[in-house]
Design an enzyme around this catalytic site. Structure first.
Site, PDB file in Angstrom:
ATOM      1  N   THR A   1      33.613  41.335  44.261  1.00 48.97           N
ATOM      2  CA  THR A   1      33.980  40.916  42.899  1.00 48.97           C
ATOM      3  C   THR A   1      32.849  40.158  42.228  1.00 48.97           C
ATOM      4  OG1 THR A   1      35.681  39.740  41.633  1.00 48.97           O
ATOM      5  CG2 THR A   1      34.931  38.683  43.641  1.00 48.97           C
TER       6      THR A   1
ATOM      7  N   THR B   1      38.592  43.992  40.330  1.00 46.04           N
ATOM      8  CA  THR B   1      38.132  43.460  41.619  1.00 46.04           C
ATOM      9  C   THR B   1      38.717  44.311  42.715  1.00 46.04           C
ATOM     10  OG1 THR B   1      37.891  41.185  40.927  1.00 46.04           O
ATOM     11  CG2 THR B   1      38.398  41.541  43.234  1.00 46.04           C
TER      12      THR B   1
ATOM     13  N   THR C   1      44.042  39.850  45.340  1.00 43.23           N
ATOM     14  CA  THR C   1      43.356  39.879  44.055  1.00 43.23           C
ATOM     15  C   THR C   1      44.069  38.934  43.103  1.00 43.23           C
ATOM     16  OG1 THR C   1      42.569  41.303  42.252  1.00 43.23           O
ATOM     17  CG2 THR C   1      44.688  41.866  43.212  1.00 43.23           C
TER      18      THR C   1
ATOM     19  N   SER D   1      34.407  43.697  36.436  1.00 42.90           N
ATOM     20  CA  SER D   1      34.883  42.677  37.387  1.00 42.90           C
ATOM     21  C   SER D   1      34.150  42.726  38.711  1.00 42.90           C
ATOM     22  CB  SER D   1      36.371  42.871  37.676  1.00 42.90           C
ATOM     23  OG  SER D   1      37.107  42.887  36.499  1.00 42.90           O
TER      24      SER D   1
ATOM     25  N   ARG E   1      30.959  28.447  41.061  1.00 46.15           N
ATOM     26  CA  ARG E   1      32.339  28.696  41.497  1.00 46.15           C
ATOM     27  C   ARG E   1      32.391  29.929  42.401  1.00 46.15           C
ATOM     28  NH1 ARG E   1      36.298  33.006  41.354  1.00 46.15           N
ATOM     29  NH2 ARG E   1      38.354  32.059  41.356  1.00 46.15           N
TER      30      ARG E   1
HETATM   31  C1  SD4 Z   1      38.458  35.565  42.161  1.00 50.25           C
HETATM   32  N1  SD4 Z   1      40.143  36.907  43.235  1.00 50.25           N
HETATM   33  O1  SD4 Z   1      37.241  35.405  42.064  1.00 50.25           O
HETATM   34  C2  SD4 Z   1      38.978  36.967  42.368  1.00 50.25           C
HETATM   35  C3  SD4 Z   1      39.234  37.600  41.045  1.00 50.25           C
HETATM   36  C4  SD4 Z   1      40.000  38.876  41.104  1.00 50.25           C
HETATM   37  O2  SD4 Z   1      40.760  40.752  40.036  1.00 50.25           O
HETATM   38  O3  SD4 Z   1      40.543  39.291  42.069  1.00 50.25           O
HETATM   39  N2  SD4 Z   1      40.086  39.573  40.020  1.00 50.25           N
HETATM   40  O4  SD4 Z   1      39.266  34.643  42.045  1.00 50.25           O
END
Ligand code: SD4
Length: 320
Positions: free
Chosen positions: A201, A183, A234, A81, A211
């Protein structure tokens, strides 16, 4: 004009009706009394916390500490991640997001950065070496290379094989606590109660190309206000971005809520206004005396806490 004291401010807020949100988060049973110094991070990032703690002990600098912590999962190919080994977007490219913020309100971020293992350190360079807050995509890569970061392929064989398998159906559906998210959002306070935070992340697996989630967005994925506290998010970034979650948590703490209550209220804002049926968001937060808290939409969110007694992983309370 003389600044109102914290108590005056809370009283004024209550008189103005701010009590509405206070009522919605009465439970204080998981308010955690912390101590200084302290490091907390999202998920089971024990090694990251330990690295942050070691750096804090050696250098005494909380910004260096959170950066060192964030670099641990970035470098770990087993962590899919974050950083090297992260899962790619739906075109097979690993694209990374990160941000960092210090006690003076300085901040730096990179979004859609490819080929650089340590986006958190590039974000720090953006903060320290440019007049800007955020660099993105090709510009962020160019800047990183100028700063001496090495260009490398971040797609590991494991993530590549999983991606090839995913292509068979190419079904895109973010899942709750997806694929053991790792993340990392990491926030800390030194022995003076000075704060810093970092978040890094590879974003959602198989996301649309281009994105960008909440994690590199100051105020959404991370916010630090050295007068009050810090927070990091997160989970499903879109839910966090729409509610400017981390900034909200810190502002709620400014108005007198504990870190736990503030995280809970920020989750409730999401739950009340957005469809969260199959989605997770978790917040962690701390204030200047090292009191910390966490809250998530769904069960399964854990966070790691490090103080002079060592590191423990705790379950966050959740709405569901
Ligand atoms: C996101 N918040 O790119 C991040 C993903 C995440 O644990 O936190 N994953 O949306």
């Amino acid at each position: 004009m003389k600044k109102p004291s914290r108590r005056q401010f809370i009283n004024t807020s209550l008189a103005l009706g701010a009590g509405a949100f206070l009522n919605s988060c009465q439970s204080t049973k998981t308010v955690e009394s912390g101590q200084l110094p302290i490091i907390i991070s999202t998920w089971n990032n024990v090694q990251a916390n330990n690295a942050a703690w070691e750096t804090l002990t050696e250098k005494g600098n909380i910004l260096d500490a959170v950066e060192a912590g964030a670099r641990v999962p970035e470098a770990d190919p087993a962590d899919q991640s974050v950083g090297y080994g992260g899962r790619p977007d739906r075109e097979g490219n690993v694209t990374l997001d990160a941000c960092i913020m210090d006690k003076d309100g300085n901040c730096g971020a990179v979004t859609f950065l490819q080929h650089i293992k340590h986006p958190i350190s590039v974000a720090r360079k953006v903060m320290e070496e440019t007049p800007h807050v955020m660099l993105s995509g090709a510009g962020a890569l160019e800047f990183a290379l100028e700063q001496g970061f090495e260009k490398q392929d971040l797609l590991t064989e494991k993530s590549k094989q999983e991606y090839i398998k995913w292509l068979e159906t190419a079904e895109y559906k973010p899942k709750v606590n997806i694929e053991l998210h790792d993340t990392i959002g990491i926030i800390g306070a030194d022995s003076n109660g000075d704060l810093s935070g970092a978040c890094t992340t590879s974003g959602l697996a198989y996301k649309m190309p281009g994105r960008v989630g909440d994690s590199p967005i100051i105020g959404a994925g991370l916010f630090v206000d050295n007068e009050v506290g810090s927070a990091v998010a997160t989970g499903m970034g879109e839910l966090v971005m729409r509610s400017v979650g981390s900034f909200l948590v810190v502002e709620l703490m400014r108005q007198g809520l504990s870190p736990y209550e503030a995280c809970k209220e920020a989750v409730m804002r999401i739950v009340r206004r957005q469809d969260t049926a199959e989605l997770q968001v978790g917040y962690i937060a701390m204030n200047k005396d090292g009191t910390y808290g966490a809250y998530s939409i769904k069960p399964g969110f854990v966070f790691a806490v490090t103080d002079e007694n060592g590191t423990i992983v705790k379950d966050a309370e959740s709405y569901e």
